[in-house]
Structure formats: C-alpha cells, structure tokens
Write a protein that holds these residues in place. Structure first.
Motif, short mmCIF file in Angstrom:
data_model
loop_
_atom_site.label_atom_id
_atom_site.label_comp_id
_atom_site.label_asym_id
_atom_site.label_seq_id
_atom_site.Cartn_x
_atom_site.Cartn_y
_atom_site.Cartn_z
N ALA A 186 -3.58 -4.38 -0.80
CA ALA A 186 -3.16 -2.99 -1.01
C ALA A 186 -3.92 -2.36 -2.17
N ALA A 218 0.83 -1.20 0.00
CA ALA A 218 0.00 0.00 0.00
C ALA A 218 0.87 1.26 0.00
N SER A 253 -0.37 -8.40 -3.82
CA SER A 253 -0.72 -6.97 -3.74
C SER A 253 -2.22 -6.74 -3.63
#
Length: 1640
Positions: free
Chosen positions: A1214, A1159, A1211
């Motif tokens: 995020a 993030a 990911s």
C-alpha cells in the motif's frame, strides 16, 4: 649615501632594541647581525655610537647590543681595521668596567666582545686590558675574567703575555680582600696554567718555541703559596673549590723541587676538602692532576702519603651512588683515574691496601673495593699481571657474599679477569662456577620490597649481567676456550644449576663448534679419568627432560636441543645423520609457536618420537639399558618440577619398550613402583603413562609386574601387615591404589588390541576392582578419595574404549558390565548437582557410553536409572561458565558432549518411535523447566536425539509415526522461548520430526521436502528480539506444520498445544495461541470471528487485560471489521485521545494486514492531513510580540495514525502504491510544523501529568511527521535512506529551523542514491508545490529539487531539463532563501551531470552572474552562493562562453578577498583560482592584469587565521602559476602548496620572491605598495606576512630596480610596524629592516 643609509637602518633597529618582548629583541639583534654581514664597520660604528650617546640605556638593552656586536665581530673579524677595532675595544672595556658591582649578563657580553676582537687584535686588546691592570691597583673582576678567557680562546697569542700578567697579578693577590675577587683570580690562574700547558704541549706549532716551563715557575709558585696557605683556609666553600681547581693544573708548572717540598702539605690539604664539600668532583679532578705531576717528577714523598691517599680515595668510591647524578658519576671517574695513577706507580702498596678490604662484611666497602679492583685490572694490566694468584686468592670471601650488589661487582671483576688471563690460574674455575651460580638465580629470587633501599639491585639484574658475561667470555675471549671446555659440562646435570641451563647450553654450543672446526672428527669430550664430567647418558637424559618445558628459562628447550645436536658424536656415533634432520624440525616447531600457543601434548609426543627413532637407530640393548638406568637415576632430581618428571617417566617407558631384556624391564618397573611419590598427581599420571608405553612392547611382563604389586600386602588397612608400605597412612594407600588403577587403564589403552580382549576381564577389570575396594575384617570398604574415583572412572573409560575399538569389540561379552555401570552411576550421583568441579561425571558418562555398546544389554530399569541419574547430574548445573575461565568452559562442553553420546548410544539400542518417546519423556520435565539454561540443554539434547534417530532410521514396512502430533505439540511452542538458543533447537526438533514423518510415509532418507526446508530459513526470524517478528515466524512454522501434518495427528497436536497455553513461559503460551489460530485457519472451520464488534468495545477490552491471545483476537477483529467499513473504522480510531495509547496503536497497525485495505486507509489519512490547515496562529499572552503556532488536531491525529499504519510490516504494497503522495505530503508536513506547538488541550494534559508525577508521552508535531516519513521510507523499501539519514544526523536537522535545509539536502541525496526510480513521480508532486502560500514549503521543495541535480540519476531518468526549467523559473521568487537554493541547484549540475554543463552553459552562467549582483547587501548570501557555484561550473563550461564574462567575474569578486567574513574570502579566492584554471595558461592581457594584482593578496592570505581561506589561497596560487608564464614559479607553487602538505611559509615566500624578482622585476613597486596596504590589516598574522613579503622582495631585488621603491615611505611604514601591538609583527618588521641593507 650608502653609509648614511646603513647607519639609519641600524639606528632604527637600535631604537627598537628596548622592545618589551624578548622575541622582538632577539629579532632586532638578528637584524643588526644581518646588516653587519653586509656592512660590518658601519653597523659596529652605529652600535658603538648608540651606546656612547645613550648613557642611560638600561643594561639589559646594552647587553643585547653588545651581543650583536660580538656576533658581527666574530663572523667578520678579518674585515675590521685597526681604528674600528680600537673603538670597539675602548667601548667594550668601558662597558665592562663602567660599574664596580657585578652585573653578569652585561659585563659578560662586553667581555665576550673583547675576547672576539682579541682573536685577531690581541695586542690592542691586551694594551687596553693591561691599562686597567696596573700594579698596586686591584683590577675590575671582569678585566681578570677577560684575560682568563683570552688565554683559552687565543693560546698562542696570549701565552707570551702571561709572564708580565703573572708578575703584575702576583702582588695583587695579597690585596684581594673579597672572596668573589679571590675566586676570579683563582679561575684566571687555572686558565693561565691550562693554556700554558697546552702551549708547551704544542711547541712545534707555537710562534715562539723557546718558551719553557721555567719562565712561569717562580710566579706560579708565588701564586701557589698564597692560594694554598691563605685562601684554601677560607670558610667560603666557593673559594675553596676555586682554589683546588686552580691547584691541579698549577702543580704541573711548579718547579720539581718545590713540588716535592710542598707535597707533604699539599696532598693532606686537598684531601681535607673531601670532608668539607658534598660535591667533590673538582677535588678529585685536581687531586688526579697533582698525583700525575708528582709521579712525573718521581716524587718520593708520595710513598709517605700513600696510605692516607688510598684511604681517602677508597672512601669516595664507597659513597652511595646516585646514578641519576652526573656530578657523582664524574667524581667516581676522577677517583678511579687517581687509582690508576697509583696502581702504575705503587702496585704492591695498592693491592696491600685493597685486598684486605675484600674480607670485610660491609656491603659498600666490599662493592667499592671490587670496583677499584676491576678498574686497575683493566687499566694497569701490566703492573697487575704478576699479582694474579694473590688477587685470585683474595676473592674467596666475596664469592660467599649473598648481597646482590656485591654479586654484581664480583661478576664484573670476573669478567675483567677473564680478559686478562686470570682464570687460567689455579682458583680460576671457582670464578667460573660462581658466574654459573649467578646465571642459575631465579628472576624472582629476591623481589624488591617497597620502602627498601632504592639502591638494592634485583636478583634478576645480577642474573642478567652474569648471563651476558658468561656468553661474552665464551665467545669473545679466545684464551677462555681451554678453561671452559669441557668444564662447563659439569654444570649441566646438577639441579641447582637448572636456571643456568640456557646460557650454559649456548656457551657450550659455541665452544663445541670452535673445537669441531679445529679438529673435525675427534670426540669433543675427553674424559681422561675425569669423574666429574657427566656421561653421554646423563647428558642425553638431562637435555631431553628439560626440553619438555621448552620456553622457560630463556628458552632452554631450543638451547638444549642445539647442544644435543652438537654433541651427537659423543652421545653415540650412529646418531649424527638422524639428528641432523630431526633436531632442526623440532627447533622449527618451537619457532612457530609460543609458550601460550604450544600444545604440550603434541610437543611431548614429538620428543618421544625423537627418542624412539634415536633408540631404533642405535639398536644396542646395552646402550638402551644404560640410558634407562640413567633416566631412573635422575627421576628424583625433578621432584620440584612435576611437568618435567612426568615427561621423564614417559621417556623411561619408551626406553623400556625398546629394551630386549625382560629381566631389566621387570626390575625397572618394580623399582619405579617402589620409589614413586604417589602423593603427587602428576607423578601418578607419569608412572601410569610409563607403564602404558612399556606395555606396547611388553604387555605380559607389565601386567605380571602390576599383579605382583597388587597382590602385595599394601592394600590391607590393618596396621602392621604392610610390607614396604607399612609406614603409609590410609590416604597414602589410596594414592597408591589410584596410581595402580591408572596404570591398568593406560596399559589397556596402549596394549595391542589383538592381545587385550583375552586379558581385559581377568587381568585388568578384576585388578582395578580389587584396588578400588578393599576388605577389612571381611567387609567391603570403598574409599571416598576423589582422586581414586577419578582414576577408576578414567581407567574404565580407557579400557572400555580400547575394547570397543578392537575388531571384535561389538560381539564382546563383558560379564562385569552391570557392576561397572552401577559403579559409574553411583559416582555420577555423588557429584554435586549444582556445580562442575571435576571431570568425574564426564568420564563416568563416557565410560557408560562405551559400556552400553557391549553385551549383554542393560535391564530396562537399570537403563532408566542411568538416564535419570545422568540428566539430574548435568541438567541442573548452573549456567555455562563465563568466557574468562577457559578450563571450566572446556570441561562443561566436554561434559555435555559425553551426555549426548550416552543418550544416543542408549537410543541406538531401541530405534523405534516408542524408544524415542521414552527418551523424550525423560527429557520432558527439563523441556518445561522454569529455568532457561535447563530448557536450552534439554532442547539441545532432544534435537541431537531426533537428528540421530533420523540419520539411522530404517523402515522395513510402512507404519504410522503414531506420536508425531504429541511430539510436535511438545516442541513447537518452544520456538518462542525467551532464550534464543532454545528457539533454534526447537525448530531443529520440529524439522527432524517432519522428516521422520516423511520417512515413515516411505520417502527416501536423502529426499528434501521444500516445505520442511522452509523451517531452516525461519531461524533468522527467531533470533530477532522483536515479538512481532518472533510470532510471525511462529505463525509461519505453524503453517508449515499444517501442510505436512497427517489428518489423524491434528487432534493430538491441538490438545497438546492447548495444554501449552498454561506454560509458565508466557512467550511459549503466546506462541501456542498463534499456532492454534494458524492451524484452525489453515485446516478447519474452528475459528469464527464476529464482525459486529466495534472499536470502542475492543479498546475497553484491551485496557482490562494484557493477555496476548486477547490482543491477537482484537487485532483480527479490527482487521475484519475494517475490510467492510474502513471509513468508519478510520474515523472512529481518529477520535481516540492523543497521544494514542499502545492499544490504539496496535489496532491501527492491524489495518495494514491486507494491502488493499491498507491503501484505502492511507488514502483517507492523506486526505485528512492535506484538507485542513497545518497550524493556527494564536497569542498565548495579549502583549506577546509574535503569535504562537498551534497544530490543528485532525491533521496531527492523521499523521500519527499514518505513522502507525506505515510501521506495520504488511503495509508495504500500500505504501508503494501511494509512495509519491505520501513522501511529498509528509516532507511538506515536516517543514510547516517546525516550531509548531501541540494543541492547547494536549499541552494542558502534559502539564497535569508532569505536576502529578505521572509519565506521559509527549506529542511534538514535527517529530510525529518525521517519524511518519521514516516509516513510509522503510515500508517503501528505502531502509538505506533512513539509515543514511540516521548516521549523518539528518533527521535531527530536519526538525530544526537552523538545520532544516541541510536535512532536506541529505534526504534528497539519499533518495537519489538509494531510491532513484521513485524520483520522477515524487518530483512531479513537488513541482506542484512551488506556488504554496507557505514560504517554508517552497524552501523545502526547492532545497530537495536543487540537491537532486547533484546526482546523475536525474540525467539517467531524463529529468534534467524539466528540473532546470523549474528552478530557473523560481529565480524570481520573493524569498532570498529560495533564490539562493536555486543557484545551489544549478551549480549542482557540475556534480551530477558534468557532461551537460556545456549544453546549458549560457543559461547557467547568466543565472550565476545575476546572483553575484543580487540585492544591495554587500554580504548577500545569494552572492556567496553564486561564487561557490561559479567555482564548480567554470571547469566545465565552454571556453568561448566563459571568455565573455571572465573579466566581469574577476572584477566583481576582487573586493571579497579582504572581506571580514571568512566564507566570503574563501569562496572568492577559490573562484579566482578556478578562473585561472579555466584559462589554462592562455589568458588575455586584461585578465593577466587581474592575476598579477591578486598575487600579493593571495600570498599574504596564506597566513590567514582561517584554514579554509588558506586552503583556497593554496589552490588559487597553484592555478595562477601557468598563467604567469614562469615555469620556475609554477613549480614552486606546485611543490610547496599541495593539499595536506605542511608549509614552511618563510622558506616558500623566500623562494617565491626570488623567482618574482628574477622574472618580473618591474612588479617590485606594485608588490611593495600592496604589501604596505596590508601593513594595516586587522589580522596580525597577515601584517607579519606583509612585512616578510617586503623583506624577501628586497632581499632578491637587483640594484637597478631601486628606483621603483619609495624608500622613505617603506622605512616610515616599517617604523610604524615596530610599534605594532603584536610581538610577532614587530619581530618581522625588525627582520625586514635588516634586509633593507640591500639598498645600501
């Protein structure tokens, strides 16, 4: 006035007859005929006047006018008066004879007019024709031709004139000099004769019944004299044919004495023409007529000419037939007609001529003769009846002919004979036998060779016609029953008639059923000393044997069973009831399957069960013995069909099993052994099955008979000591021994288990061994014959399986066990290790599997040797066969299963960790083999052994599984093997090992461990080819192992895994690295990562080596470093050269391993993208007109990096956290990078790479943004959005200026469909972009928001009002693209939230009407969007809101109906339809005026060249219907104009105009004026439609509406249309002119 008007119309049309297009000419002609239908006299008068006044009009156009006149005259002959008829006759006569030379079309048309008039005014026509048919003057050819045509069209009117015509014509014949004129005279004489004969044949209907043939005789004879004696000698072929065609019907009119006088010359003269003409059908037809005339007068001359006649006709029949030529076929029919005439008058002479021809060897002569014979048998039955014996005796030689054409002809003759009672005569049975022989022909008996005579018939066609003949004769000719029954039974058993069994059985079934109906209980077969009829035993044996192969020979299995069923009483009286239920079940089984799907083994078992049941029902030893004797007797008959002979052996075994006499059993078994053909594999197998089946009931006798045979001298190799086998060679002796061994195997397999154990070692295995190994001079010699080996292996397998399956098999002590195992191992070793050709190794391993379970146990070394030999024999084989070879594939699978069974059988003898370890050690070299298929097999066997060990695990005390770590270390790296199958089996191995550990820890067998079960769910990940997913799965496997591995096993596991790092399979080496890292992380502090490593060092390290574990370490290091210094790591990586290399990309993805870090990284990258401008404008050249847009470097690098981070699986959290910002930023990044070039230094880099030939990855700014957006969507859980866009080409559209809007629309639609909950925050971000300085970004955000309104999701999320307000505010945007998209979005409310349209109706309508008036451009795209949007909204807005603007909209859109641009026409007409629909049949007069005004344009645009416009017109007209307050018209619109239905425009327009003129006659003038306007349309289809509309309106208007029409204007406009460049328009104009007769 009326006459003048019709004449004017006719004149206009006649002026247009000179059009160059044939279609227009035809239409003009049709229009004239239409006018003529109303006013025939006026039209005919106009045509006559036109031709009279236009002398120079070319003859093709004159022809068209004459054709129109003929049509009018033909259809309205009753309405013509004499004066008009006279005028027409004079005109046609003049036209016909205007020029002397022949102009066929023109003169024929004039002649046809005369013929048409002559049907009523025959006297007037004849008066005119006879005026041109004067004595002494040669007439025009067409005059004669017309007379001939009249004689046919009006027989009763014309024949009375013929005497004068003939008398005038006769002198002219001599004056005719040209052949063409002579041909015309001949044709006329033919027609005159034919019409006279017809008149005389129908005197009862004739106006003058006193007419007699004599009245014409002298003239006809005079003409005959000239035709025959002068003209027939002409060299002109056409004239000769015309003469001979005339002579046929003329011969019937000659006086009897003259005909008799002329026949000696006439017949030879006609016959001579056969030699002069290739096409002889006319000669044959005329000859037939002459012969009929001669016979009718009882001519004696015919007998004198008969021989020459027969010879000539026979030659014609023997001409090769070209079946595709209708002339040749017709000629044959006429010649055969001649033969019929002669057969009726001179049958003896005819047969005396024909029958000797049958003895010739010439194919054509014989075939032709047979065809004539068949014909006269059928057509002259009465005359041929007394000649039957003579005809039958003459067929002997043709029956011996092998030519297929002759065979076919003979069969056809036999068929004719059958129908006329010939076959009941002596010699008739030979004919029947001949047909049966042809039925028995194999389809491939005489394959057609390329280049051979094209007429040659395949044997299959001979067989086909024979089969159908036999069946038809059996079923349809009642008299044949006594001939065929029981005679056909004689053909059942002989082998040469095998091919005919199916048709034979079908015919016999029919005949038998008819006899049963006649005498219900009497036996069907009356032998009465007939030795040729087969016995019931022979019939049963034959039909049962051929049923084993049921689908060959046209399904002879079913046919045979049906015949058996019918003959049950003759077979044995007791069988009727049982067979009545059993045979239908067998037939039903055959119906359920086909030749490809039927299981032969299952079918044979059903038949054998049927035989056993039948034998049990009969229960008569004498009958059984007789049946057995017959079966043995028929065995040699099946030497050519191994499958059926094999089955017959089984039948013999079954009947022997049912026999109660031991002497009979021993005798037949001995005979079978002595007479068997041992060289045939199927026969050896059949013999063995026979002995096995027999042993079920007679074990001792079977074994005793086999032993007697084994003890005979046949096994000695020394010459001269054989008994019955002294002539056999060594290989033949091997085949005998092979058969005997097989016999012992089948006997053991089928023997009663309680009797087998006592006999198996002494009687079975001992004799098998004795048969297999022989001694020569005291030395044991073993054969190399593979068949003998296979027989031994198979028999040992069957015998040991039978022993094991017995009740005491587990404790049975087999003293020969070691010897048998050694023999099997020797066979296995002898098999080629690299290929699989025979089932020997499979059978040998199967035998060893059964042997291992018996006592005593094998020695350790023997067991090791067995395992080693089997593994080396099977594992090294080449990969599995391709799917195409099903037999090879089945053999491979069976062999692998046999190996598994053997290994598990061996493991069962030592169910300890040590025993398991021994097995794995044997497999270890194959587990690590460099060849993939060997690893797959080894892992599969390991998984099987471990599963078996687990299922049979018995723990009496808690002991450690001491080699767990070693085994897990061996199998777990294989989870990343290159072969997916190996990976799956490796997981199975690890799964079983973990449960074994749990078992040794004391858990019950049915315990399910959650952690261990997770392994099975990881299999899908292993199937994925993506290495990231694969090694992630390996990591998960390592985690599971770490949770369940005992601490004391960790070191051995790690040591084994460290050894695995050197595995030749790089995948397994990498997997070992993953597992080591995971284990160290989870279970110890053995892994220490150093934070200080910097990015540049990692990148350089990665460039030096490509080893996987180095890459793993680098990724891990970057991840740890970034958790402390994420900003620095991001900045450093952004400084990497673009485009990023693979190592840099890998490092970027490593930053996504932890959500918090990911993030932070994504936030930084977003800031980099948004902070700088997306591009800079610069001119590549000083003089370039537009500057280039070049991407700025930092946002480009950040976009690429964001793509890599978002591409990482980890990911996801995020991305979800920053989803709205990421989505909006990347979407706008895509819009502002369309057409943007990469930075200059990157362009230069690409050029250098291209010039040096090095591959370089190009970097396109817009594509990189799209890739990043896709990655964000996927990682955000919206894969469906990505896939939807991919399927519809949305991503490609996004990248192009032309398709960008459509791409954004597709993206918004997909988001609404698959990602609704994400939209509120995304919209909030996009709202803020409406003030962007970049127009393209405003367009993109507007397009996205506009499309959202087409989904109900915005209403569900309570976003509708805010969206509407935002879009309405943008309606004043300076960009027309934005304004257009705003209107589209507002219209989308109709799709997304229709229930909200009324609420916001005024706001939406105001916006749309404003859009209609947008700008000064008459073709504004904003106005187009407004029309489309209004069409969508009108059905939903409140009626009161709509009423205020209805007229304004209708008036505003009307000019667009005829726009040059298709989309404007389509949209405006579609909207007009919706305006009508919204009225719902209740519109104000002001709007009704708009409806009426639009009706004609809508009808005409149904012929618009553009399909969307046509569809819009269909819809609009359907909607207009209710508002017109005419139910019939509305119904027509609904019926004809449905979407997807074809439209016959002419029929529809006709019906529409009919109702319009019936209900709205006052609209005529208005509709016509509108049509006239469209006469000038730029589309030819519309101009043609306008003309059609005019014509149909006129067609249906009432006379009182005539004042509404400006006829002068209409005629002037149509005359102009007749000069239109488009032929179809001119044609329609001519058609309309024809309809204007309505105003006459």
């Amino acid at each position: 006035m009326s006459e003048t008007y019709v004449k004017r119309l006719s004149t206009i049309l006649l002026d247009a007859i000179t059009d160059k297009d044939p279609r227009v000419q035809e239409q003009v002609c049709g229009a004239l005929c239409t006018l003529g239908g109303s006013q025939p006299a006026e039209v005919l008068s106009a045509c006559e006047e036109h031709l009279r006044l236009h002398e120079k009009l070319a003859h093709p156009y004159r022809t068209m006018v004459l054709r129109a006149m003929e049509t009018v005259v033909s259809n309205h002959i009753g309405e013509l008066d004499k004066d008009m008829a006279r005028a027409i006759i004079l005109l046609a006569s003049s036209e016909m004879t205007k020029v002397k030379e022949l102009v066929s079309d023109w003169q024929q048309a004039a002649s046809s007019v005369l013929v048409a008039v002559g049907r009523r005014f025959i006297s007037s026509v004849m008066e005119e024709l006879l005026s041109k048919f004067q004595p002494g003057l040669l007439p025009h050819p067409c005059t004669v031709h017309t007379l001939a045509s009249l004689s046919i069209s009006n027989v009763f009117g014309m024949v009375p004139f013929l005497t004068s015509v003939l008398s005038t014509m006769l002198p002219m014949l001599g004056a005719a000099k040209h052949d063409s004129m002579k041909v015309v005279f001949c044709c006329a004489l033919q027609r005159f004769s034919e019409s006279t004969l017809e008149y005389l044949a129908n005197l009862d209907q004739a106006p003058d019944p006193t007419v007699r043939k004599d009245a014409f005789a002298s003239d006809i004879f005079g003409a005959y004299d000239i035709l025959f004696h002068q003209w027939l000698q002409s060299r002109e072929a056409k004239l000769r044919l015309a003469v001979v065609e005339a002579l046929g019907p003329m011969s019937h009119l000659l006086p009897s004495e003259k005909l008799e006088e002329q026949l000696p010359k006439l017949l030879p003269g006609v016959l001579t023409l056969y030699k002069k003409h290739a096409e002889t059908v006319h000669v044959s037809k005329s000859l037939g007529q002459i012969l009929e005339a001669a016979v009718s007068v009882g001519s004696r001359t015919l007998d004198i000419q008969l021989d020459s006649l027969l010879a000539a006709l026979h030659a014609q029949i023997c001409v090769p037939v070209e079946s595709s030529s209708p002339l040749v076929t017709s000629n044959r029919k006429e010649v055969l007609r001649c033969f019929t005439v002669l057969a009726c008058s001179s049958p003896d002479r005819l047969l005396a001529f024909l029958l000797p021809k049958l003895d010739t060897s010439n194919e054509r002569t014989r075939v032709g003769t047979l065809q004539v014979l068949r014909h006269v048998i059928n057509t002259a039955a009465a005359q041929m009846a007394v000649k039957k014996p003579f005809i039958l005796s003459s067929m002997k030689l043709p029956l011996l002919d092998t030519n297929n054409k002759v065979k076919r002809a003979v069969v056809q003759v036999v068929s004719a004979m059958a129908h006329h009672g010939y076959l009941e005569q002596p010699g008739g049975k030979a004919m029947v036998e001949y047909v049966v022989q042809q039925c028995a022909l194999p389809p491939e008996a005489e394959p057609q060779k390329p280049g051979t005579d094209s007429e040659a018939l395949a044997a299959d066609s001979v067989r086909a016609i024979s089969v159908s003949t036999l069946y038809l004769v059996s079923t349809t000719v009642d008299r044949m029953g006594e001939v065929l029954w029981p005679y056909l039974l004689e053909f059942l058993v002989p082998v040469r008639f095998t091919g005919a069994l199916s048709p034979l059985c079908r015919s016999l079934v029919h005949l038998a059923q008819k006899r049963q109906e006649a005498g219900a209980h009497a036996p069907l077969i009356q032998y009465n000393g007939n030795v040729h009829l087969p016995s019931p035993y022979a019939i049963t044996t034959r039909l049962l044997a051929v049923s084993s192969n049921p689908y060959v020979g046209d399904g002879r299995g079913a046919a045979s069973l049906r015949l058996l069923s019918v003959l049950h009483q003759d077979i044995h009286p007791a069988l009727g009831q049982r067979w009545a239920t059993a045979i239908p079940l067998l037939l039903e089984h055959l119906d359920e399957y086909s030749e490809e799907t039927l299981s032969q083994k299952e079918w044979e078992e059903k038949l054998l069960m049927f035989l056993r049941d039948s034998l049990a029902v009969v229960s008569d030893n004498t009958w059984v013995c007789q049946l057995t004797l017959e079966m043995c007797k028929q065995l040699p008959n099946y030497n050519g069909t191994p499958l059926e002979k094999n089955f017959l052996y089984k039948c013999v075994g079954t009947t022997l099993g049912a026999a109660s006499s031991k002497e009979v059993v021993r005798k037949h078994l001995q005979e079978l052994l002595e007479t068997a053909r041992y060289q045939e594999e199927r026969e050896r197998e059949g013999l063995a099955c026979c002995f096995g089946i027999c042993a079920t009931s007679h074990l001792d006798d079977t074994l005793a008979q086999l032993e007697d045979f084994v003890k005979s001298d046949m096994l000695r190799k020394s010459a001269g000591i054989f008994n019955i086998f002294k002539d056999r060679s060594e290989s033949e002796a091997d085949k005998v021994r092979s058969a005997l061994i097989l016999c012992y195997g089948h006997v053991a397999a089928r023997a009663p288990r309680e009797l087998l154990l006592a006999r198996v070692e002494a009687d079975v295995f001992r004799n098998m061994s004795q048969c297999f190994s022989t001694k020569v001079l005291g030395i044991k010699v073993e054969t190399k014959d593979p068949a003998l080996r296979l027989s031994l292996v198979q028999s040992v397998c069957m015998a040991t399986q039978a022993v094991c399956s017995s009740a005491h098999g587990g404790s049975f002590h087999l003293s020969r066990k070691a010897e048998l195992v050694a023999q099997m191992v020797e066979f296995i070793k002898a098999e080629p290790p690299d290929s699989l050709r025979t089932p020997i190794r499979k059978k040998a391993m199967l035998a060893c599997t059964y042997l291992v379970t018996l006592e005593p146990a094998l020695e350790e070394q023997v067991q090791a040797d067995l395992i080693h030999s089997c593994l080396h024999s099977v594992m090294a084989m080449l990969p599995e066969p391709e799917e195409g070879d099903s037999h090879q594939e089945s053999l491979y699978l069976d062999t692998m299963q046999a190996l598994k069974d053997l290994l598990t059988s061996l493991l069962q003898r030592n169910m300890t960790p040590q025993g398991l370890q021994v097995m794995v050690e044997h497999l270890n070299p194959w587990i690590k083999s460099p060849r993939g298929h060997e690893r797959v097999r080894a892992l599969g066997l390991s998984a099987c052994l471990l599963q078996f060990f687990l299922e049979h695990l018995q723990i009496s005390a808690l002991v450690p599984f001491h080699n767990l770590g070693l085994l897990v270390g061996l199998f777990s790296p294989r989870c990343a093997d290159l072969w997916p199958a190996t990976r799956r089996e490796a997981v199975n191995c690890v799964h079983s090992l973990l449960y074994l550990q749990l078992g040794y820890e004391g858990f019950s067998r049915d315990y399910r461990d959650d952690v261990a079960e997770q392994l099975l769910s990881l299999k899908d990940g292993l199937a994925h080819p993506d290495p990231t997913i694969l090694f992630h799965t390996c990591h998960s496997i390592a985690q599971i192992i770490a949770k369940r591995l005992p601490p004391d096993q960790l070191i051995s596991l790690l040591l084994t895994l460290f050894e695995g790092l050197g595995d030749p399979d790089k995948n397994c080496s990498r997997a070992a690295t993953v597992m080591i890292n995971c284990l160290l992380k989870e279970r110890g502090n053995m892994l220490q990562e150093k934070v200080p490593e910097i990015v540049s060092v990692l990148r350089s390290k990665l460039q030096e080596t490509r080893e996987e574990h180095v890459l793993q370490a680098a990724q891990h290091s970057v991840f740890v470093l970034a958790t402390h210094h994420h900003a620095a790591v991001v900045s450093s990586l952004l400084g990497s050269p673009l485009p990023f290399d693979s190592h840099t990309c890998t490092l970027w993805r490593a930053l996504a391993l932890e959500p918090g870090l990911a993030a932070q990284v994504l936030g930084l990258l977003l800031e980099k993208i948004s902070r700088d401008v997306p591009f800079k404008e610069s001119r590549a050249f000083l003089l370039s007109s537009t500057p280039d847009r070049v991407a700025t470097l930092l946002p480009l690098a950040a976009t690429c990096a964001l793509h890599e981070v978002a591409s990482a699986l980890a990911s996801g959290p995020a991305v979800l956290e920053l989803y709205p910002q990421l989505f909006a930023a990347l979407l706008l990044r895509v819009s502002c990078t369309m057409g943007v070039q990469p930075p200059r230094h990157l362009q230069a880099k690409e050029r250098r790479s291209a010039s040096s030939g090095l591959a370089s990855r190009s970097l396109e700014p817009c594509s990189s943004a799209v890739d990043a957006l896709q990655a964000v969507l996927v990682r955000g859980g919206n894969e469906d959005v990505v896939q939807h866009m991919e399927l519809n080409g949305g991503w490609q559209l996004l990248k192009t200026s032309a398709g960008h809007e459509e791409g954004v629309t597709q993206l918004a639609s997909a988001m609404a469909k698959f990602a609704g909950p994400r939209l509120p925050l995304v919209m909030k971000v996009l709202f803020a972009t409406q003030s962007s300085v970049y127009e393209v970004q405003r367009v993109t955000s507007t397009a996205f928001l506009a499309e959202l309104l087409s989904s109900n999701v915005v209403n569900d999320l309570m976003l509708l009002e805010s969206l509407l307000d935002n879009l309405t505010a943008r309606q004043k945007d300076t960009s027309a693209r934005v304004r257009r998209l705003v209107l589209r979005g507002l219209a989308n409310v109709a799709s997304g939230s229709p229930e909200k349209v009324q609420t916001h109706g005024p706001q939406l309508l105001t916006a749309m009407i404003s859009g209609l008036d947008d700008g000064d451009d008459p073709h504004s795209l904003v106005a187009l969007e407004a029309m489309v949007g209004l069409a969508r909204l009108l059905d939903l807005v409140d009626a009161w809101d709509l009423r205020a603007v209805l007229l304004h909209i209708a008036v505003r859109i009307r000019p667009f109906f005829d726009s040059e641009r298709m989309e404007f026409r389509s949209a405006s007409i579609h909207l007009f339809g919706h305006l009508n629909k919204a009225c719902r049949g209740d519109c104000e007069d002001v709007f009704l005026e708009q409806v009426v005004g639009g009706l004609a344009p809508l009808l005409l645009h149904l012929q618009d060249p553009q399909a969307p416009v046509v569809a819009a017109c269909r819809f609009a007209l359907r909607m207009c219907g209710p508002n017109l307050e005419c139910e019939e018209l509305a119904a027509v619109f609904q019926k004809h104009l449905q979407e997807g239905h074809g439209l016959h425009f002419g029929e529809f327009l006709n019906t529409t105009c009919k109702h319009l003129m019936r209900h709205f006659p006052d609209l005529l003038g208005r509709l016509l004026s509108t049509s006239l306007f469209y006469f000038k349309s730029s589309w030819e289809d519309v101009r043609a439609a306008a003309s059609m509309l005019t014509g149909f309106l006129v067609l249906h208007v009432e006379a009182e509406q005539r004042p509404q029409v400006d006829l002068e204007q209409l005629l002037a406009a149509l005359q102009l249309l007749l000069k239109d460049p488009a032929p179809q328009v001119r044609a329609k104009a001519a058609e309309t002119l024809g309809r204007l007769v309505k105003f006459a």
